[in-house]
Write a protein that holds these residues in place. Structure first.
Motif, PDB file in Angstrom:
ATOM      1  N   LYS A  45     -40.968 -47.332  38.061  1.00 61.75           N
ATOM      2  CA  LYS A  45     -41.044 -46.043  37.379  1.00 61.75           C
ATOM      3  C   LYS A  45     -39.772 -45.870  36.550  1.00 61.75           C
ATOM      4  N   LEU A  46     -39.949 -45.629  35.257  1.00 62.57           N
ATOM      5  CA  LEU A  46     -38.834 -45.529  34.329  1.00 62.57           C
ATOM      6  C   LEU A  46     -38.919 -44.222  33.549  1.00 62.57           C
ATOM      7  N   ILE A  47     -37.772 -43.758  33.075  1.00 66.53           N
ATOM      8  CA  ILE A  47     -37.724 -42.574  32.222  1.00 66.53           C
ATOM      9  C   ILE A  47     -37.289 -42.986  30.822  1.00 66.53           C
ATOM     10  N   LEU A  48     -38.017 -42.510  29.831  1.00 62.63           N
ATOM     11  CA  LEU A  48     -37.709 -42.748  28.420  1.00 62.63           C
ATOM     12  C   LEU A  48     -37.582 -41.384  27.758  1.00 62.63           C
ATOM     13  N   THR A  49     -36.362 -40.998  27.406  1.00 64.77           N
ATOM     14  CA  THR A  49     -36.099 -39.637  26.954  1.00 64.77           C
ATOM     15  C   THR A  49     -35.206 -39.600  25.728  1.00 64.77           C
ATOM     16  N   ASN A  50     -35.365 -38.551  24.933  1.00 66.49           N
ATOM     17  CA  ASN A  50     -34.460 -38.302  23.818  1.00 66.49           C
ATOM     18  C   ASN A  50     -33.230 -37.527  24.270  1.00 66.49           C
ATOM     19  N   GLY A  51     -33.152 -37.229  25.562  1.00 64.07           N
ATOM     20  CA  GLY A  51     -31.976 -36.585  26.118  1.00 64.07           C
ATOM     21  C   GLY A  51     -30.959 -37.617  26.582  1.00 64.07           C
ATOM     22  N   SER A  52     -29.977 -37.158  27.353  1.00 64.43           N
ATOM     23  CA  SER A  52     -28.914 -38.038  27.844  1.00 64.43           C
ATOM     24  C   SER A  52     -29.086 -38.314  29.322  1.00 64.43           C
ATOM     25  N   VAL A  53     -28.454 -39.382  29.802  1.00 64.02           N
ATOM     26  CA  VAL A  53     -28.502 -39.718  31.227  1.00 64.02           C
ATOM     27  C   VAL A  53     -27.956 -38.566  32.070  1.00 64.02           C
ATOM     28  N   ASP A  54     -26.903 -37.914  31.601  1.00 66.07           N
ATOM     29  CA  ASP A  54     -26.338 -36.791  32.357  1.00 66.07           C
ATOM     30  C   ASP A  54     -27.378 -35.688  32.554  1.00 66.07           C
TER      31      ASP A  54
END
Length: 231
Positions: free
Chosen positions: A109-118
Motif C-alpha cells: 500500500k503506497l501513497i501518491l500525493t501532491n502534498g508533503s511527507v510531513d
C-alpha cells in the motif's frame, strides 16, 4: 462499452491522501486552501480576492498553486510547503474501519500525493493507520511536478517498482486518474458522502462518468472491505 477493470490481479494499492483517505466533509483541505490564499496574497502583494483568483487559476493550469508560484514567481517550494501545511489536524479522527480494510488488502500500500511527507505523516498519525503503508511518494519526490503530469506517475512507478497492470489507484479528482488508467491501472474515484456538506470547486466534483474511471465510491472503507479476498 468496455467493462470496468477489476481487482483480482492487484498487488499494489495506491492512494491519494487529501479528501481520499479521510472524508471530504471534514474539510481539512479548506484550512490548507486558506493558507495557500494567504501565501499568494502576501507574496504577490495583492488583495485577498485577487489572490483567490490567482490561486484557483494556477491550481487548474499547473496541477497545484505551488507549481504556478514556483514557475511564474520564483517561490521556494520549502517555504511554500512549510506555510500552507501549518494547519490544525485535530478535526481528523481515528478511522479503525478504514485502517482494518487497508490492512487486509493483499500486497503493498503506497501513497501518491501532491502534498508533503510531513503533511502525510500528520494526517496518518491522526487517522491511526500509518503502519499500514509501505511508502510515500510526495511532491518533493516528484521534483515538484504535481499530478496529473504524466512524468510524475511514471517516476512514481519507477521509484517504487510498481507494475501498473497490477496496481489500483484511489483518488478524489477524476482528472488525476486519466494517466493511471492509460498506463493500465484500475482506477477508483472517491466522491463526497452526499449527505454531508463539502467545500469544493464544481470542476473538482466532475468526472465520475468518465471512461478512465473504473469505479466510484462515497464510502472507501466499505468499498475496500467489499473487495474480500482478491487474488
Amino acid at each position: 462499452m468496455k467493462s470496468p477493470r477489476t481487482f483480482a490481479h492487484v498487488d499494489t494499492w495506491v492512494f491519494d491522501l487529501d479528501n481520499t483517505l479521510y472524508p471530504h466533509h471534514v474539510n481539512l483541505w479548506q484550512q490548507v486552501d486558506a493558507r495557500i490564499g494567504e501565501f499568494v496574497c502576501n507574496w504577490l502583494n495583492v488583495s485577498p480576492a485577487e489572490a483567490r483568483n490567482i490561486q484557483k487559476d494556477y491550481y487548474r493550469r499547473f496541477g497545484t498553486t505551488m507549481r504556478g508560484m514556483m514557475t511564474l514567481h520564483g517561490v521556494s517550494a520549502d517555504d511554500y510547503l512549510a506555510y500552507v501545511h501549518k494547519i490544525d489536524h485535530s478535526p481528523l479522527e481515528p478511522n479503525p474501519a478504514l485502517g482494518a480494510a487497508i490492512a487486509k488488502l493483499p500486497g503493498r500500500k503506497l501513497i501518491l500525493t501532491n502534498g508533503s511527507v510531513d503533511h502525510v505523516d500528520a494526517v496518518l498519525a491522526r487517522l491511526g493507520f500509518a503502519a499500514h503503508f509501505d511508502g510515500v511518494f510526495d511532491i518533493i519526490a516528484a521534483g515538484f511536478e504535481p499530478k496529473p503530469a504524466e512524468q510524475t506517475y511514471r517516476k512514481f512507478l519507477g521509484d517504487h517498482a510498481v507494475d501498473p497492470a497490477r496496481a489500483a489507484m484511489f483518488e478524489d479528482l477524476a482528472r488525476n486518474l486519466t494517466v493511471p488508467h492509460a498506463l493500465g491501472m484500475t482506477t477508483v474515484l472517491v466522491v463526497p458522502d452526499g449527505t454531508k456538506e463539502v467545500v469544493r470547486e464544481d470542476w473538482e466534483l466532475e468526472g465520475r462518468d468518465a471512461a478512465h474511471v473504473d469505479h466510484v465510491t462515497d464510502d472507501l472503507a466499505g468499498f475496500l472491505a467489499g473487495l474480500s479476498h482478491p487474488k
